[in-house]
Scaffold this motif. Sequence first.
Motif, PDB file in Angstrom:
ATOM      1  N   VAL A  10       0.836  -1.193   0.000  1.00  0.00           N
ATOM      2  CA  VAL A  10       0.000   0.000   0.000  1.00  0.00           C
ATOM      3  C   VAL A  10       0.876   1.250   0.000  1.00  0.00           C
ATOM      4  N   PHE A  11       1.961   1.214   0.762  1.00  0.00           N
ATOM      5  CA  PHE A  11       2.882   2.349   0.796  1.00  0.00           C
ATOM      6  C   PHE A  11       3.453   2.626  -0.597  1.00  0.00           C
ATOM      7  N   TRP A  12       3.914   1.567  -1.279  1.00  0.00           N
ATOM      8  CA  TRP A  12       4.485   1.769  -2.607  1.00  0.00           C
ATOM      9  C   TRP A  12       3.416   2.136  -3.633  1.00  0.00           C
ATOM     10  N   ALA A  13       2.178   1.740  -3.381  1.00  0.00           N
ATOM     11  CA  ALA A  13       1.090   2.170  -4.260  1.00  0.00           C
ATOM     12  C   ALA A  13       0.914   3.684  -4.192  1.00  0.00           C
ATOM     13  N   TRP A  14       0.964   4.220  -2.960  1.00  0.00           N
ATOM     14  CA  TRP A  14       0.861   5.677  -2.820  1.00  0.00           C
ATOM     15  C   TRP A  14       2.077   6.384  -3.390  1.00  0.00           C
ATOM     16  N   VAL A  15       3.241   5.755  -3.292  1.00  0.00           N
ATOM     17  CA  VAL A  15       4.433   6.328  -3.931  1.00  0.00           C
ATOM     18  C   VAL A  15       4.238   6.418  -5.448  1.00  0.00           C
ATOM     19  N   ALA A  16       3.554   5.430  -6.024  1.00  0.00           N
ATOM     20  CA  ALA A  16       3.330   5.421  -7.477  1.00  0.00           C
ATOM     21  C   ALA A  16       2.357   6.506  -7.913  1.00  0.00           C
ATOM     22  N   VAL A  17       1.343   6.776  -7.090  1.00  0.00           N
ATOM     23  CA  VAL A  17       0.349   7.776  -7.494  1.00  0.00           C
ATOM     24  C   VAL A  17       0.786   9.195  -7.116  1.00  0.00           C
ATOM     25  N   LEU A  20       1.841  11.884  -9.993  1.00  0.00           N
ATOM     26  CA  LEU A  20       0.744  12.457 -10.776  1.00  0.00           C
ATOM     27  C   LEU A  20      -0.109  13.381  -9.916  1.00  0.00           C
ATOM     28  N   LEU A  21      -0.306  13.031  -8.658  1.00  0.00           N
ATOM     29  CA  LEU A  21      -1.040  13.924  -7.768  1.00  0.00           C
ATOM     30  C   LEU A  21      -0.335  15.269  -7.651  1.00  0.00           C
ATOM     31  N   GLY A  22       0.982  15.241  -7.470  1.00  0.00           N
ATOM     32  CA  GLY A  22       1.739  16.486  -7.383  1.00  0.00           C
ATOM     33  C   GLY A  22       1.717  17.270  -8.681  1.00  0.00           C
ATOM     34  N   PHE A  23       1.850  16.557  -9.808  1.00  0.00           N
ATOM     35  CA  PHE A  23       1.846  17.208 -11.117  1.00  0.00           C
ATOM     36  C   PHE A  23       0.510  17.900 -11.388  1.00  0.00           C
ATOM     37  N   THR A 378       1.010   5.708 -16.293  1.00  0.00           N
ATOM     38  CA  THR A 378       1.226   4.283 -16.029  1.00  0.00           C
ATOM     39  C   THR A 378       1.469   4.032 -14.545  1.00  0.00           C
ATOM     40  N   LEU A 379       2.320   4.850 -13.936  1.00  0.00           N
ATOM     41  CA  LEU A 379       2.563   4.711 -12.497  1.00  0.00           C
ATOM     42  C   LEU A 379       1.273   4.887 -11.708  1.00  0.00           C
ATOM     43  N   ALA A 380       0.485   5.900 -12.072  1.00  0.00           N
ATOM     44  CA  ALA A 380      -0.751   6.173 -11.338  1.00  0.00           C
ATOM     45  C   ALA A 380      -1.756   5.038 -11.506  1.00  0.00           C
ATOM     46  N   ALA A 381      -1.832   4.465 -12.705  1.00  0.00           N
ATOM     47  CA  ALA A 381      -2.762   3.356 -12.931  1.00  0.00           C
ATOM     48  C   ALA A 381      -2.376   2.147 -12.096  1.00  0.00           C
ATOM     49  N   GLU A 396      -9.382   7.965  -8.915  1.00  0.00           N
ATOM     50  CA  GLU A 396      -9.826   7.873 -10.311  1.00  0.00           C
ATOM     51  C   GLU A 396     -10.523   9.151 -10.749  1.00  0.00           C
ATOM     52  N   THR A 397     -11.330   9.722  -9.873  1.00  0.00           N
ATOM     53  CA  THR A 397     -11.993  10.986 -10.195  1.00  0.00           C
ATOM     54  C   THR A 397     -10.978  12.096 -10.419  1.00  0.00           C
ATOM     55  N   ILE A 398      -9.993  12.193  -9.544  1.00  0.00           N
ATOM     56  CA  ILE A 398      -8.963  13.231  -9.675  1.00  0.00           C
ATOM     57  C   ILE A 398      -8.210  13.091 -10.990  1.00  0.00           C
ATOM     58  N   PHE A 399      -7.875  11.853 -11.366  1.00  0.00           N
ATOM     59  CA  PHE A 399      -7.024  11.645 -12.528  1.00  0.00           C
ATOM     60  C   PHE A 399      -7.744  11.849 -13.854  1.00  0.00           C
TER      61      PHE A 399
END
Length: 556
Positions: A10-17, A20-23, A378-381, A396-399
């Motif tokens: 879960v931690f690495w999942a948040w690292v992946a998203v 894109l959240l910051g961008f 891809t990272l975010a997905a 998903e809504t944010i992206f």
Amino acid sequence: MKMLSVRRPVFWAWVAVAPLLGFLGLLFFFPVLSLLGISFGDDQLTLEHYRRIIEVPVYRRVLLNTFVVSGLVTLLCVVVSYPVAYLLATVSPNVRKFLFVVVLLPFWTSALVRTTAWIILLQRKGVLNDFLTGSGLIDQPIAFVYNLSGVLIGMTHVLMPFVVLPLFAAFINIDRTLLEAAEGLGASPYSIGRRIIMPLTAPGVIAGATIVFLNSIGYYITPALMGGPGQKMIAMLIADNINRDLNWSLAAALSVVLLFCTVVIFVVFQRVFGLERLLTGSASRGSAAKFSIGNNGRTGGGWLTVACGVAVLIFLITPILIIFPMSLGNSPFLSFPPDSYSLRWFDKLFSDAKWLRGVSNSLQAAGVAVCLSVVLGTLAAIGTMRVGKGFRPLLETIFILPMVIPVIILSVGLFYMLSPLGMTGSPLTLGLAHSVLAVPYVFITVRASLVGFDRNLELAAMNLGASWPVMFRRVMLPAIMPGVIAGAVFAFIQSFDDVVLALFLTNIRSRTLPRVMFEGMAHEIDPTIIAASAMIILLTLSLLAINLLLSRRPTT
């Protein structure tokens, strides 16, 4: 130890998203939300600009025009989509594949190119008026363009596939036993259509119509080029307040009104239909099946519907087809068919510094957009599919919000933020802005690929000693590569097609090809624009063909 093993993925999942959240936070949410503050005044809080929108007749009229035109376009899209969806659902799979090409080719062709083609077809000395006057059907040319009819034709052509695809899926998913039971009880084809087919296809129609209306209220290109003063819409008024009047606060207030309407419609869509209609596209189970009403072949009404469907398909493809012969014409005056043929305008396209610079700037911006959106999307997905189910709908809504919010709002917000920093006028900056629009396409296509990815393959590879990067490179990436490639293709097309962001974020040196074409069309159509349109169509066809070929290759 077990708790650690659960938390770590879960931690690495948040690292992946997180990237894109910051961008999106920096280049989408901050510029868009900053317009809210500007709309209340620079020095002190005031509702003056919102009061002006309500009290000044011209602003009320533009708001009314926006909703009337959007409503008419939505209605037309629904009406003309029914015969096309029926035709697609009732032909053999092989014929259906060809017809889908006819539907989807205009869908992925530049909106600017299609608008150019319609202007050529519909103007007073255009192809349609030449045919009507030459055949003696009319004595004087008819004003098909630069009025309401031109706007409705152009926008319907661009947005109609958003209704056709979900409506076709609804047709295919109708249970044949219902139709057979109704026919066995003596119901006529008309009764079956009215009492069974219409109610069962209504959700697909409403979903498609909502997406069309959502796109229509913020539309800019077609109303600006094919409409007249009486068809001015809110996106055009926002641009005028910035480019002509330098009234940022009023433009921001208009943007907030448009943003509010868009968000309300999107929230209603999400609550009623859910995001799956956007995230999984229009694919449906049983799409290879053949739909039919009754067992006695087509009725007279069925054949009439088929004829209407063929006519609508001709309407879709004609503007694309006339571009190629006209681009090879030798005359400086646009005519169809051309009197003589040459490569004169292609030669000018690839020799004139203005056009070459436009092509170069477009390619640079698209290259930045593709690279950045593919990595971030891809990272975010991947990350979104692994976070908790409670957070997944929010992410998903944010992206996907950047593909929902009208691009004029993003353009104004980015221009206001970047202009004081001296960051406008660069293909790199434009590429970053295009990435905001492109990343939802990558996110959606990669997410769709991940839905079909067997997680047991990932676990097996890692249990055999492979690290996550090795597993990703050798197991997951080959499996999701079709989605990545499709996202990259759509990102490139999205970037290469953009006009609105280019109008705000480029100057005379950094103009893209679509901006050069747009500015030329606003005055008088140079035949070089037709050659550029043909080149864009060929480029789009090539990219879609490559995507199709690569997506069909078996992965190893």
